[in-house]
Motif scaffolding. Structure first.
Motif, PDB file in Angstrom:
ATOM      1  N   SER A  62     -16.934  43.361 -18.738  1.00 10.86           N
ATOM      2  CA  SER A  62     -17.876  44.434 -18.695  1.00 10.86           C
ATOM      3  C   SER A  62     -18.585  43.980 -16.732  1.00 10.86           C
ATOM      4  N   LEU A  63     -17.927  42.041 -16.736  1.00  3.40           N
ATOM      5  CA  LEU A  63     -17.913  42.488 -15.391  1.00  3.40           C
ATOM      6  C   LEU A  63     -16.501  42.581 -14.311  1.00  3.40           C
ATOM      7  N   ARG A  64     -15.353  42.205 -15.154  1.00  2.64           N
ATOM      8  CA  ARG A  64     -14.000  42.538 -14.910  1.00  2.64           C
ATOM      9  C   ARG A  64     -13.840  43.848 -14.662  1.00  2.64           C
ATOM     10  N   ARG A  65     -14.882  44.397 -15.411  1.00  9.43           N
ATOM     11  CA  ARG A  65     -14.527  46.556 -14.461  1.00  9.43           C
ATOM     12  C   ARG A  65     -15.248  46.384 -14.085  1.00  9.43           C
ATOM     13  N   ALA A  66     -16.338  45.964 -14.035  1.00  9.48           N
ATOM     14  CA  ALA A  66     -17.013  45.843 -12.598  1.00  9.48           C
ATOM     15  C   ALA A  66     -16.332  45.866 -11.756  1.00  9.48           C
ATOM     16  N   LEU A  67     -15.991  44.343 -11.400  1.00  3.08           N
ATOM     17  CA  LEU A  67     -15.125  44.245 -10.134  1.00  3.08           C
ATOM     18  C   LEU A  67     -13.871  45.409  -9.740  1.00  3.08           C
ATOM     19  N   ASN A  68     -13.302  45.732 -10.748  1.00  5.18           N
ATOM     20  CA  ASN A  68     -11.890  46.653 -10.458  1.00  5.18           C
ATOM     21  C   ASN A  68     -13.351  48.212  -9.967  1.00  5.18           C
ATOM     22  N   HIS A  69     -14.506  48.179 -10.609  1.00  4.63           N
ATOM     23  CA  HIS A  69     -14.498  49.238  -9.779  1.00  4.63           C
ATOM     24  C   HIS A  69     -15.295  49.874  -7.658  1.00  4.63           C
ATOM     25  N   LEU A  70     -15.657  47.766  -7.908  1.00  7.56           N
ATOM     26  CA  LEU A  70     -15.874  47.627  -6.208  1.00  7.56           C
ATOM     27  C   LEU A  70     -14.346  47.781  -5.325  1.00  7.56           C
ATOM     28  N   LYS A  71     -13.536  47.249  -6.103  1.00 13.46           N
ATOM     29  CA  LYS A  71     -12.304  47.136  -5.987  1.00 13.46           C
ATOM     30  C   LYS A  71     -11.934  48.260  -4.666  1.00 13.46           C
TER      31      LYS A  71
ATOM     32  N   PHE B 121     -21.336  39.915  -7.601  1.00  8.39           N
ATOM     33  CA  PHE B 121     -20.694  39.226  -7.471  1.00  8.39           C
ATOM     34  C   PHE B 121     -21.090  38.073  -7.895  1.00  8.39           C
ATOM     35  N   ALA B 122     -22.196  37.860  -7.455  1.00  7.39           N
ATOM     36  CA  ALA B 122     -22.484  36.568  -7.699  1.00  7.39           C
ATOM     37  C   ALA B 122     -22.528  36.021  -9.356  1.00  7.39           C
ATOM     38  N   LEU B 123     -22.172  37.629 -10.527  1.00  2.00           N
ATOM     39  CA  LEU B 123     -21.950  37.118 -11.603  1.00  2.00           C
ATOM     40  C   LEU B 123     -20.940  36.410 -12.248  1.00  2.00           C
ATOM     41  N   THR B 124     -20.222  36.512 -11.026  1.00  3.52           N
ATOM     42  CA  THR B 124     -18.780  36.620 -11.734  1.00  3.52           C
ATOM     43  C   THR B 124     -18.301  35.372 -11.576  1.00  3.52           C
ATOM     44  N   VAL B 125     -19.161  34.414 -10.600  1.00  2.58           N
ATOM     45  CA  VAL B 125     -18.779  32.917  -9.858  1.00  2.58           C
ATOM     46  C   VAL B 125     -18.185  32.242 -10.980  1.00  2.58           C
ATOM     47  N   PRO B 126     -19.126  32.369 -11.796  1.00  2.00           N
ATOM     48  CA  PRO B 126     -18.549  31.068 -12.541  1.00  2.00           C
ATOM     49  C   PRO B 126     -17.360  31.525 -13.783  1.00  2.00           C
ATOM     50  N   PHE B 127     -17.112  32.960 -13.443  1.00  2.00           N
ATOM     51  CA  PHE B 127     -15.050  32.452 -14.599  1.00  2.00           C
ATOM     52  C   PHE B 127     -15.222  33.175 -13.559  1.00  2.00           C
ATOM     53  N   GLU B 128     -14.774  32.752 -12.212  1.00  2.00           N
ATOM     54  CA  GLU B 128     -13.908  32.955 -11.414  1.00  2.00           C
ATOM     55  C   GLU B 128     -14.671  32.596  -9.445  1.00  2.00           C
ATOM     56  N   SER B 129     -14.529  31.218  -9.549  1.00  2.00           N
ATOM     57  CA  SER B 129     -14.787  30.713  -8.539  1.00  2.00           C
ATOM     58  C   SER B 129     -14.648  31.680  -6.851  1.00  2.00           C
ATOM     59  N   ALA B 130     -13.621  32.053  -6.903  1.00  4.53           N
ATOM     60  CA  ALA B 130     -13.471  32.610  -5.565  1.00  4.53           C
ATOM     61  C   ALA B 130     -13.864  33.579  -5.063  1.00  4.53           C
ATOM     62  N   GLN B 131     -15.067  33.615  -6.276  1.00  4.56           N
ATOM     63  CA  GLN B 131     -15.695  35.146  -5.907  1.00  4.56           C
ATOM     64  C   GLN B 131     -16.895  35.041  -5.213  1.00  4.56           C
TER      65      GLN B 131
ATOM     66  N   LEU C 250     -23.988  48.925 -12.970  1.00  2.58           N
ATOM     67  CA  LEU C 250     -24.342  49.980 -14.746  1.00  2.58           C
ATOM     68  C   LEU C 250     -23.243  48.852 -15.218  1.00  2.58           C
ATOM     69  N   LEU C 251     -22.566  48.019 -14.563  1.00  2.00           N
ATOM     70  CA  LEU C 251     -21.520  46.882 -15.433  1.00  2.00           C
ATOM     71  C   LEU C 251     -22.355  45.629 -15.783  1.00  2.00           C
ATOM     72  N   HIS C 252     -23.060  45.203 -14.541  1.00  2.00           N
ATOM     73  CA  HIS C 252     -23.539  44.218 -14.106  1.00  2.00           C
ATOM     74  C   HIS C 252     -25.245  44.372 -15.356  1.00  2.00           C
ATOM     75  N   ALA C 253     -25.658  45.872 -15.504  1.00  2.00           N
ATOM     76  CA  ALA C 253     -26.541  46.009 -16.305  1.00  2.00           C
ATOM     77  C   ALA C 253     -26.621  45.459 -17.269  1.00  2.00           C
ATOM     78  N   LEU C 254     -25.366  45.811 -18.078  1.00  2.00           N
ATOM     79  CA  LEU C 254     -25.094  45.791 -19.116  1.00  2.00           C
ATOM     80  C   LEU C 254     -24.557  44.253 -19.719  1.00  2.00           C
ATOM     81  N   TYR C 255     -23.217  43.495 -18.545  1.00  2.00           N
ATOM     82  CA  TYR C 255     -23.401  41.663 -18.936  1.00  2.00           C
ATOM     83  C   TYR C 255     -24.790  41.396 -19.088  1.00  2.00           C
TER      84      TYR C 255
END
Length: 326
Positions: free
Chosen positions: A225-234, A255-265, A200-205
């Protein structure tokens, strides 16, 4: 005279004369007969009625996952006079499980649950009707009965989870988030709910924020929204070895959506994309623009060279929960 003699020589007459001559033995025989009769009466009294026996056989078949046979036994139990509501509930559950492989059975389950709800109003029956309607892709009917279940006090984590999924599909993201939050407040360890909240947070983003960050400095912090999404996935990631293709695809996209902000993802995105293809997703999914930032990675190139999976490998995945499993 001869006939009278024959009557006297009959075994039962001889036994009677013998017992009269030996009263002690008569007492023993009477006691034995009384014991046999009492034992028979006790056995009969302790045998469950045929309706109850059929009902129990139905649940044994259900637990053995022989749902068709379970329906047969529950039908028999109803014919023999077992509680109608109890049997409607049980048979509805068996039909519901049959619906996993043939959606037509969800209609039979709904009919049983509706009759049970009419005879003995309870939120669980409304929730079950909502679930079956949800599986039949009838969102308005599902919503109606889910809400009815809530009115009757059946506010379970599964029910709120399903309402979250329903509102997410209807793109009512505010209501979806509210229900996911209520589900997690009731069960903070609900892994599937954490994953669906992340989606859902990915859709909001994608709706509200994507493009804004891309037009600014590449070093911009990860959107909330993406930061919260990663926290839920953890907190809710399934075992990658067991994840169905559609769920793996969903996680790879987040995870792909977070790559521009955190390449390790990128490694996480590729791991889930590999799982999606391995478990039945078409290789063409790797060409989705959302995975463009992975295109230069050797693992992504290797995915594009994989032969297609056999059709049976793609196991159906249902992101909603059976409200009667709790």
């Amino acid at each position: 005279m001869a006939q009278a003699l024959q009557r006297q020589l009959r075994p039962e007459r001889r036994l009677a004369r013998g017992l009269r001559r030996h009263p002690v033995w008569m007492g023993v025989v009477v006691a034995l007969l009384a014991g046999v009769l009492a034992l028979g009466a006790h056995h009969s009294a302790n045998q469950p009625p045929r309706s109850q026996a059929a009902y129990e056989q139905g649940w044994r078949a259900f637990r053995a996952k022989d749902y068709r046979q379970a329906v047969v036994h529950f039908n028999d139990a109803m014919t023999q006079g077992a509680s109608d509501v109890q049997c409607l509930d049980a048979r509805g559950r068996a039909f519901q499980r049959l619906g996993d492989t043939n959606a037509e059975f969800f209609g039979h389950a709904i009919a049983d649950y509706r009759e049970a709800l009419r005879r003995a109003p309870h939120g669980k029956y409304a929730a079950a009707i909502g679930y079956c309607a949800h599986r039949l892709q009838q969102p308005q009917t599902a919503k109606l009965y889910y809400e009815e279940a809530l009115k009757q006090g059946f506010a379970t984590p599964a029910l709120h989870h399903n309402l979250g999924c329903l509102y997410k599909a209807l793109e009512d993201f505010k209501e979806a988030e509210s229900h996911f939050e209520q589900a997690l407040a009731l069960d903070e360890h609900a892994a599937l709910t954490h994953c669906q909240m992340a989606d859902l947070l990915h859709a909001l983003y994608l709706r509200d924020e994507k493009g804004k960050e891309e037009a600014t400095d590449a070093t911009a912090p990860m959107p909330e929204s993406l930061r919260r999404a990663l926290n839920h996935l953890k907190r809710g990631l399934p075992d990658v070895k067991n994840a169905p293709a559609k769920q793996a695809e969903q996680l790879a996209r987040i995870f792909a959506l977070t790559v521009p902000f955190e390449s390790a993802q990128a490694e996480n995105a590729l791991t889930w994309l590999e799982r999606a293809v391995a478990s039945g997703s078409p290789v063409s999914v790797c060409r989705d623009p959302i995975f463009d930032l992975l295109a230069s990675h050797p693992r992504h190139a290797a995915l594009l060279l994989r032969p297609p999976s056999s059709p049976h490998a793609n196991v159906a995945w249902v992101p909603i929960l059976d409200p009667l499993d709790e």
